[in-house]
Design an enzyme around this catalytic site. Structure first.
Site, PDB file in Angstrom:
ATOM      1  CG  HIS A  12       5.064   0.484   2.469  1.00 16.94           C
ATOM      2  ND1 HIS A  12       4.329   1.882   1.812  1.00 16.94           N
ATOM      3  CD2 HIS A  12       4.746   0.144   3.794  1.00 16.94           C
ATOM      4  CE1 HIS A  12       3.351   2.024   2.881  1.00 16.94           C
ATOM      5  NE2 HIS A  12       3.817   1.161   4.125  1.00 16.94           N
TER       6      HIS A  12
ATOM      7  CG  HIS B 248       0.054  -0.132   2.414  1.00 20.36           C
ATOM      8  ND1 HIS B 248      -1.111   1.047   3.761  1.00 20.36           N
ATOM      9  CD2 HIS B 248       0.739   0.270   3.320  1.00 20.36           C
ATOM     10  CE1 HIS B 248      -0.391   0.628   5.273  1.00 20.36           C
ATOM     11  NE2 HIS B 248       0.733   0.744   4.578  1.00 20.36           N
TER      12      HIS B 248
ATOM     13  CG  ASP C  57      -2.850 -13.526   0.757  1.00 22.69           C
ATOM     14  OD1 ASP C  57      -1.953 -12.974   1.609  1.00 22.69           O
ATOM     15  OD2 ASP C  57      -2.337 -14.149   0.709  1.00 22.69           O
ATOM     16  CG  HIS C  58      -0.041 -12.720  -1.855  1.00 21.27           C
ATOM     17  ND1 HIS C  58       0.274 -13.368  -1.440  1.00 21.27           N
ATOM     18  CD2 HIS C  58       1.973 -12.661  -2.390  1.00 21.27           C
ATOM     19  CE1 HIS C  58       1.278 -13.775  -0.572  1.00 21.27           C
ATOM     20  NE2 HIS C  58       2.193 -13.452  -0.645  1.00 21.27           N
TER      21      HIS C  58
ATOM     22  CB  CYS D  54       4.093   4.620   5.475  1.00 25.44           C
ATOM     23  SG  CYS D  54       4.481   4.549   6.716  1.00 25.44           S
TER      24      CYS D  54
ATOM     25  CG  HIS E 161       2.726  -3.231   6.382  1.00 23.35           C
ATOM     26  ND1 HIS E 161       4.125  -2.719   7.223  1.00 23.35           N
ATOM     27  CD2 HIS E 161       2.299  -2.347   5.631  1.00 23.35           C
ATOM     28  CE1 HIS E 161       3.805  -1.308   7.712  1.00 23.35           C
ATOM     29  NE2 HIS E 161       3.253  -1.304   6.473  1.00 23.35           N
TER      30      HIS E 161
ATOM     31  CD  GLU F 181       0.945  -0.610  10.116  1.00 23.49           C
ATOM     32  OE1 GLU F 181       0.181   0.138   9.239  1.00 23.49           O
ATOM     33  OE2 GLU F 181       1.574   0.140  10.530  1.00 23.49           O
TER      34      GLU F 181
END
Length: 135
Positions: A39, A14, A79-80, A33, A41, A124
């Site tokens: 980037h 994100h 996810d991904h 960020c 997580h 996070e």
């Protein structure tokens, strides 16, 4: 009252930014960020359902069913993925962990067939987590 928790993990990218601001202004507001190249997580999500035990089943809610609901309405969509670009329920929302918690709550609140959604907790990092209880 019994509280049951299902833990899931997902990896996502994100960027925290406001499109109406310059890169410099976003950097000042969101720090690293807001990097234009995103980037990621490795998130851990905990969903807690509260309710009374059904005397016929012994369950508040079958955790297999809770897992299925969380995957269908959340994990399969994040996810991904790039949370800014790929996730329908985050469109137009700055994907901070606070906002992700609220959005996940809104995804799940009407989908729990027995008991009621009590909290959504999103880790996070190892040191930072965020919790929303619909209040």
């Amino acid at each position: 009252m019994v509280y049951i928790t299902r833990r899931e993990t997902f990896a996502a990218a994100h960027r925290l930014f406001k499109p109406e601001l310059s890169d410099e202004e976003n950097l000042k507001m969101f720090g690293k960020c807001s990097h234009p190249n995103w980037h990621g997580h490795n998130y851990t999500l905990e969903v807690v359902v509260a309710g009374e035990v059904n005397p016929e089943t012994g369950f508040v809610l079958d955790v297999k069913e809770l897992k299925k609901i969380i995957h269908q309405y959340v994990i399969d969509k994040v996810d991904h993925k790039n949370l800014n670009l790929d996730t329908d329920f985050l469109k137009g929302i700055i994907p901070t962990s606070e906002n992700i918690c609220i959005a996940i709550w809104n995804q799940l609140k009407d989908k729990i067939p027995s008991g009621k959604l009590y909290s959504v907790k999103l880790y996070e990092t190892e040191n930072n987590y965020f919790e929303y209880r619909g209040e």
